[in-house]
Design an enzyme around this catalytic site. Sequence first.
Site, PDB file in Angstrom:
ATOM      1  CG  ASP A  56      55.532  11.042  19.713  1.00  0.00           C
ATOM      2  OD1 ASP A  56      54.376  11.035  19.741  1.00  0.00           O
ATOM      3  OD2 ASP A  56      56.242  10.474  20.976  1.00  0.00           O
ATOM      4  CE  LYS A 116      50.577   6.059  17.647  1.00  0.00           C
ATOM      5  NZ  LYS A 116      50.426   6.123  18.993  1.00  0.00           N
ATOM      6  CG  ASN A 117      49.251   9.772  19.239  1.00  0.00           C
ATOM      7  OD1 ASN A 117      48.901   8.698  19.184  1.00  0.00           O
ATOM      8  ND2 ASN A 117      50.411  10.301  19.397  1.00  0.00           N
ATOM      9  NE  ARG A 141      53.859   6.501  28.364  1.00  0.00           N
ATOM     10  CZ  ARG A 141      53.418   6.086  27.061  1.00  0.00           C
ATOM     11  NH1 ARG A 141      54.088   4.852  26.258  1.00  0.00           N
ATOM     12  NH2 ARG A 141      52.926   7.058  26.229  1.00  0.00           N
TER      13      ARG A 141
HETATM   14  C1  EPZ Z   1      50.976  11.132  24.169  1.00  0.00           C
HETATM   15  O1  EPZ Z   1      51.253   9.982  25.402  1.00  0.00           O
HETATM   16  C2  EPZ Z   1      51.195  10.402  22.938  1.00  0.00           C
HETATM   17  N1  EPZ Z   1      50.189   9.205  23.062  1.00  0.00           N
HETATM   18  C3  EPZ Z   1      52.462  10.017  23.113  1.00  0.00           C
HETATM   19  O2  EPZ Z   1      52.738   9.468  21.688  1.00  0.00           O
HETATM   20  C4  EPZ Z   1      53.556  11.151  23.089  1.00  0.00           C
HETATM   21  O3  EPZ Z   1      54.857  10.707  23.217  1.00  0.00           O
HETATM   22  C5  EPZ Z   1      53.217  11.719  24.400  1.00  0.00           C
HETATM   23  O4  EPZ Z   1      51.607  12.167  24.419  1.00  0.00           O
HETATM   24  C6  EPZ Z   1      53.867  13.033  24.674  1.00  0.00           C
HETATM   25  O5  EPZ Z   1      53.817  13.836  23.354  1.00  0.00           O
HETATM   26  C7  EPZ Z   1      48.806   9.360  22.480  1.00  0.00           C
HETATM   27  O6  EPZ Z   1      48.503  10.540  22.261  1.00  0.00           O
HETATM   28  C8  EPZ Z   1      48.016   8.131  22.537  1.00  0.00           C
HETATM   29  P1  EPZ Z   1      51.864  12.397  28.566  1.00  0.00           P
HETATM   30  P2  EPZ Z   1      50.773  10.393  26.837  1.00  0.00           P
HETATM   31  O7  EPZ Z   1      51.005  11.919  29.344  1.00  0.00           O
HETATM   32  O8  EPZ Z   1      49.625  11.286  26.891  1.00  0.00           O
HETATM   33  C9  EPZ Z   1      54.128  11.840  32.640  1.00  0.00           C
HETATM   34  C10 EPZ Z   1      53.314   7.721  20.040  1.00  0.00           C
HETATM   35  O9  EPZ Z   1      54.632   7.337  19.915  1.00  0.00           O
HETATM   36  N2  EPZ Z   1      52.889  11.568  33.111  1.00  0.00           N
HETATM   37  O10 EPZ Z   1      51.793  13.604  27.791  1.00  0.00           O
HETATM   38  O11 EPZ Z   1      50.695   9.071  27.363  1.00  0.00           O
HETATM   39  C11 EPZ Z   1      54.648  10.760  31.504  1.00  0.00           C
HETATM   40  O12 EPZ Z   1      55.337   9.752  32.274  1.00  0.00           O
HETATM   41  C12 EPZ Z   1      53.134   8.091  21.764  1.00  0.00           C
HETATM   42  O13 EPZ Z   1      52.474   7.989  19.189  1.00  0.00           O
HETATM   43  C13 EPZ Z   1      52.732  11.239  34.417  1.00  0.00           C
HETATM   44  O14 EPZ Z   1      53.688  11.559  35.348  1.00  0.00           O
HETATM   45  O15 EPZ Z   1      51.937  11.242  27.449  1.00  0.00           O
HETATM   46  C14 EPZ Z   1      55.633  11.474  30.758  1.00  0.00           C
HETATM   47  O16 EPZ Z   1      56.969  11.537  31.315  1.00  0.00           O
HETATM   48  C15 EPZ Z   1      54.240   7.408  22.421  1.00  0.00           C
HETATM   49  N3  EPZ Z   1      51.632  11.115  35.182  1.00  0.00           N
HETATM   50  C16 EPZ Z   1      54.967  12.885  30.696  1.00  0.00           C
HETATM   51  O17 EPZ Z   1      54.012  12.905  31.793  1.00  0.00           O
HETATM   52  C17 EPZ Z   1      50.412  11.035  34.305  1.00  0.00           C
HETATM   53  O18 EPZ Z   1      49.397  10.598  34.985  1.00  0.00           O
HETATM   54  C18 EPZ Z   1      54.383  13.182  29.328  1.00  0.00           C
HETATM   55  O19 EPZ Z   1      53.229  12.079  28.980  1.00  0.00           O
HETATM   56  C19 EPZ Z   1      50.649  11.137  33.015  1.00  0.00           C
HETATM   57  C20 EPZ Z   1      51.703  11.175  32.572  1.00  0.00           C
END
Ligand code: EPZ
Length: 419
Positions: free
Chosen positions: A306, A22-23, A123
């Site tokens: 995840d 999916k991702n 988010r």
């Molecule tokens: C991706 O989300 C995945 N989604 C998520 O999968 C996965 O849990 C996550 O990566 C971590 O592995 C997709 O790829 C579509 P992050 P993403 O940006 O990129 C913080 C699922 O179940 N952050 O790596 O949105 C954020 O709050 C989903 O398939 C900031 O602070 O996650 C988090 O604490 C859920 N500022 C951390 O970074 C930002 O600008 C990691 O988030 C962006 C993120």
Amino acid sequence: MPKFIITGQKTLSGEIRVGGAKNAALKIIPAAILSNETITINNLPNIEDVDKALEVIVDLGAKIRRGKNSVEIETKNINKIELPAKLADKFRASIMFVGPMLAKFKEVRFPHPGGCVIGAGGRPIDLFLEGFEAFGAEVITEKNCYHLKAKKLHGANYFFTTVSVTGTENLMMAATLIPGKTVLKNCAMEPEIEALANYLNKQGAKIHGAGTPIITINGVKSIKAGTFNIIPDRIETGSFALMAAATKSEITITKCNPEHIACLLTIFEKIGVQFKKGKDWLKMIPTKTFLPYSIKTHEYPGFPTDLQSPYAVLMTQASGTSLIQEAIYDRRLLWTDYLSQMGAKITMCDPHRVVINGPTTLYGKRLISPDLRAGIALVIAALQAKGVTEIDNIYQIERGYENIEGRLKALGADIKRID
Ligand code: EPZ
């Protein structure tokens, strides 16, 4: 609202095929914008999140031709620079369109992305906005949307103060077409990122270091389009492996890549959960008793956030005490309250740490799926529990797991979907 009715403790056995990630799908669809040629995407999962991403790109003006698990996308006639708010504001991955659109059209307007409830403050996207500014874009915050405009874009040096998967992918995709050299540091290293970079390089991009913390991109004028075969979904693979271990079932998981869940498999070896594996298959062997093992979620290749939820279900059946620390997202452990309601012995030390004592018998309950991965964890708990479990809000499961009811039924699960 549709729900699942599951009667637990049925013997499960047989084969389950893993779908395309999916991702990965949610990134390669926006990546189609980077080229004026037609891209073909294979091994595409048939899930609501993919439907939504395709709806967005069609709304922008792209033409698509959909097969059962494939799609062709032609983006040369895209004529809009605004993401459709009605779609984008409840679909977190809509943010993936912003980088490619900025690079291609030098202007894009989008609402703050919505999506599942995990993570503090809905988010955040601060890292994305900082990155776009580093490329030379002006970020104008309008009512509840962002407007990016740039007279001229240029390469940038950007350090991610928090590792971000979609942040890395977004800036990497944008930099593909932005003149000059971009160096991204403290990047995420998920396999989906490497797969995306390999595809873009095949089309003429100049990306080096994907899959490591430092990615260097030399912008090019344009790239071609080709065929992208989506890699197996490693989170589906891990979810099904944990389902087999928790229900002590002999299940073979096919069309997967065991290397992508090396952290989980190494833990299985440590706690005595037996399995055999090949290049693209994983056979889980029923294991009566196994040890607990404490984890702390971490960016790839560490223990994936995840898989935290399905792993917690397994720990309710382990012989002893384990600590689960959720280090990536706020609120992503709150779902364990449902597990406690089913009879699990769980103590929440703080919002990021739970202690689980096992083994405990779980009992069927009426539950609501809070997010995608907690949803599949509740399904696994229900398959293992005594009695009947009702899970509501199964949109939060079906949006990420294609035909989950059909695939579990084929393993012998007593699961019914009722509208
Ligand atoms: C991706 O989300 C995945 N989604 C998520 O999968 C996965 O849990 C996550 O990566 C971590 O592995 C997709 O790829 C579509 P992050 P993403 O940006 O990129 C913080 C699922 O179940 N952050 O790596 O949105 C954020 O709050 C989903 O398939 C900031 O602070 O996650 C988090 O604490 C859920 N500022 C951390 O970074 C930002 O600008 C990691 O988030 C962006 C993120």
